[in-house]
Scaffold this motif. Structure first.
Motif, PDB file in Angstrom:
ATOM      1  N   ASP A 159      83.123  27.626  59.930  1.00 35.14           N
ATOM      2  CA  ASP A 159      81.926  28.386  59.598  1.00 35.14           C
ATOM      3  C   ASP A 159      81.973  28.969  58.191  1.00 35.14           C
ATOM      4  O   ASP A 159      81.136  29.804  57.831  1.00 35.14           O
ATOM      5  N   SER A 160      82.952  28.552  57.407  1.00 32.67           N
ATOM      6  CA  SER A 160      83.073  28.988  56.018  1.00 32.67           C
ATOM      7  C   SER A 160      82.781  27.815  55.089  1.00 32.67           C
ATOM      8  O   SER A 160      82.706  26.665  55.520  1.00 32.67           O
ATOM      9  N   ARG A 161      82.645  28.120  53.801  1.00 33.82           N
ATOM     10  CA  ARG A 161      82.416  27.089  52.790  1.00 33.82           C
ATOM     11  C   ARG A 161      83.669  27.037  51.909  1.00 33.82           C
ATOM     12  O   ARG A 161      83.857  27.899  51.040  1.00 33.82           O
ATOM     13  N   VAL A 162      84.504  26.063  52.132  1.00 37.17           N
ATOM     14  CA  VAL A 162      85.792  25.967  51.436  1.00 37.17           C
ATOM     15  C   VAL A 162      85.617  25.243  50.106  1.00 37.17           C
ATOM     16  O   VAL A 162      84.971  24.189  50.045  1.00 37.17           O
ATOM     17  N   VAL A 163      86.189  25.810  49.063  1.00 37.67           N
ATOM     18  CA  VAL A 163      86.210  25.193  47.740  1.00 37.67           C
ATOM     19  C   VAL A 163      87.654  25.140  47.264  1.00 37.67           C
ATOM     20  O   VAL A 163      88.341  26.159  47.208  1.00 37.67           O
ATOM     21  N   LYS A 164      88.133  23.945  46.971  1.00 37.34           N
ATOM     22  CA  LYS A 164      89.488  23.764  46.460  1.00 37.34           C
ATOM     23  C   LYS A 164      89.517  24.126  44.982  1.00 37.34           C
ATOM     24  O   LYS A 164      88.786  23.550  44.173  1.00 37.34           O
ATOM     25  N   ALA A 165      90.355  25.094  44.616  1.00 34.64           N
ATOM     26  CA  ALA A 165      90.480  25.505  43.214  1.00 34.64           C
ATOM     27  C   ALA A 165      91.711  26.385  43.066  1.00 34.64           C
ATOM     28  O   ALA A 165      92.244  26.905  44.050  1.00 34.64           O
ATOM     29  N   LEU A 166      92.173  26.535  41.842  1.00 37.24           N
ATOM     30  CA  LEU A 166      93.302  27.409  41.490  1.00 37.24           C
ATOM     31  C   LEU A 166      94.612  26.949  42.130  1.00 37.24           C
ATOM     32  O   LEU A 166      95.532  27.744  42.287  1.00 37.24           O
ATOM     33  N   HIS A 167      94.690  25.683  42.446  1.00 35.30           N
ATOM     34  CA  HIS A 167      95.878  25.121  43.076  1.00 35.30           C
ATOM     35  C   HIS A 167      96.717  24.296  42.108  1.00 35.30           C
ATOM     36  O   HIS A 167      97.871  23.991  42.395  1.00 35.30           O
ATOM     37  N   SER A 168      96.121  23.921  40.984  1.00 36.96           N
ATOM     38  CA  SER A 168      96.795  22.985  40.085  1.00 36.96           C
ATOM     39  C   SER A 168      97.251  23.628  38.785  1.00 36.96           C
ATOM     40  O   SER A 168      97.839  22.950  37.947  1.00 36.96           O
ATOM     41  N   ILE A 169      97.001  24.910  38.620  1.00 35.90           N
ATOM     42  CA  ILE A 169      97.443  25.650  37.441  1.00 35.90           C
ATOM     43  C   ILE A 169      98.403  26.736  37.893  1.00 35.90           C
ATOM     44  O   ILE A 169      98.161  27.417  38.896  1.00 35.90           O
ATOM     45  N   GLY A 170      99.516  26.894  37.192  1.00 35.89           N
ATOM     46  CA  GLY A 170     100.515  27.875  37.583  1.00 35.89           C
ATOM     47  C   GLY A 170     100.063  29.296  37.301  1.00 35.89           C
ATOM     48  O   GLY A 170      99.221  29.542  36.428  1.00 35.89           O
ATOM     49  N   PRO A 171     100.610  30.278  38.023  1.00 36.59           N
ATOM     50  CA  PRO A 171     100.235  31.680  37.797  1.00 36.59           C
ATOM     51  C   PRO A 171     100.457  32.141  36.362  1.00 36.59           C
ATOM     52  O   PRO A 171      99.622  32.857  35.804  1.00 36.59           O
ATOM     53  N   LYS A 172     101.556  31.734  35.755  1.00 34.43           N
ATOM     54  CA  LYS A 172     101.826  32.150  34.375  1.00 34.43           C
ATOM     55  C   LYS A 172     100.772  31.599  33.430  1.00 34.43           C
ATOM     56  O   LYS A 172     100.273  32.307  32.542  1.00 34.43           O
ATOM     57  N   GLN A 173     100.422  30.339  33.618  1.00 32.63           N
ATOM     58  CA  GLN A 173      99.432  29.722  32.746  1.00 32.63           C
ATOM     59  C   GLN A 173      98.038  30.334  32.977  1.00 32.63           C
ATOM     60  O   GLN A 173      97.249  30.464  32.039  1.00 32.63           O
ATOM     61  N   LEU A 174      97.745  30.719  34.218  1.00 34.39           N
ATOM     62  CA  LEU A 174      96.469  31.374  34.507  1.00 34.39           C
ATOM     63  C   LEU A 174      96.331  32.665  33.703  1.00 34.39           C
ATOM     64  O   LEU A 174      95.238  33.005  33.231  1.00 34.39           O
ATOM     65  N   LEU A 175      97.434  33.371  33.541  1.00 30.84           N
ATOM     66  CA  LEU A 175      97.413  34.642  32.827  1.00 30.84           C
ATOM     67  C   LEU A 175      97.511  34.481  31.309  1.00 30.84           C
ATOM     68  O   LEU A 175      97.367  35.467  30.577  1.00 30.84           O
TER      69      LEU A 175
END
Length: 282
Positions: A159-175
């Motif tokens: 019953d949710s709308r799932v979106v795949k994202a933020l799985h292929s970039i590392g936490p350090k690189q995100l910051l």
């Protein structure tokens, strides 16, 4: 640029407030002319591992309210919440799910069935989970490429709308790699989903966080950015030293300096991806 707000916008502590009082100073500093108002949006975060914490820090810095939760209870998050600042608060997973306009489910894939399905009903859920094979753990449907990991998550959160994202970039690189809209070296993040409106919501959130997005299509196509593809981690860190074991590769990515990856590069890598064995083997 989407104004990420809802009717009756709230302060980060949940109280009602005028929009002007909640305008994000961080967003104004990033691009003063746009003056994007993001404070009315709340991002619920379930899971406070490296991904959940990194997204919480980036979101709060960008002016988004975050509600953090984990399986150990809100009291265990007091120090983290104090460190992130007034745009963060702690809650239970069900409370974080209920509070979030969008919800990041930053838990191990093996824990997907413990997500609060009822509280996530009707929500857009960002799925950053990756399939990692450990001794004694495997999922036959994924091993045979019958489904992608995000299709499996969607089947649990029906019953949710799932979106795949933020799985292929590392936490350090995100910051490290966030940039203002229009910057020449702005980095793009791939996303996939079956609901176009949900994908736009996630893309707009990532824009506020400082990233462009590349739509890879449906959840069935999300394999193009999963482990064992050119889109997984490498666009944001470059080539690793030769001969690393899986554990050493993960550790190297966690330390590596971020390298900007444009939307054009992400599209090219996605188009060239070839589906192989699923899962990151530890």
């Amino acid at each position: 640029m989407l104004v990420l707000v809802r009717p009756g916008r709230r302060r980060c502590d949940g109280s009602e407030a005028a929009a002007e009082a909640e305008e994000s100073a961080a967003a104004r500093r990033q691009d003063p002319e746009r003056r994007t108002q993001v404070s009315g949006t709340t991002l619920g975060i379930i899971g406070t591992g490296m991904v959940g914490v990194a997204v919480a820090r980036r979101a709060a810095d960008a002016g988004v309210c975050v509600v953090l939760s984990n399986s150990r209870g809100p009291e265990t998050l007091a120090e983290l919440v104090a460190e992130i600042g007034p745009r963060a608060r702690a809650a239970t997973p069900a409370e974080a799910a209920a509070a979030g306009d969008l919800v990041l489910a930053a838990v191990p894939l093996a824990a997907r069935e413990r997500l609060p399905r009822a509280a996530l009903s009707g929500k857009t859920v960002i799925d950053p989970m990756n399939y990692a094979l450990y001794p004694g753990f495997s999922i036959p449907q994924l091993d045979g490429n019958e489904l992608t990991s995000s299709e499996l998550v969607q089947s649990h959160l029906a019953d949710s709308r799932v979106v795949k994202a933020l799985h292929s970039i590392g936490p350090k690189q995100l910051l490290e790699l966030f940039r203002p809209a229009g910057a020449d070296d702005r980095t793009a993040i791939p996303l996939s989903g079956d609901d176009g409106t949900a994908k736009k919501e996630v893309a707009d959130l990532l824009d506020v966080l400082g990233f462009d997005t590349v739509d890879l299509g449906t959840l069935a196509e999300s394999w193009r950015s999963e482990p064992n593809t050119p889109l997984y981690a490498l666009p944001y860190v470059g080539q690793p030293p030769a001969g690393l074991s899986p554990e050493e590769f993960v550790a190297w990515v966690q330390r590596a300096a971020g390298i900007p990856a444009s939307a054009a590069r992400i599209r090219d890598l996605a188009a060239a991806a070839v589906r192989g064995p699923a899962g990151f083997r530890m």
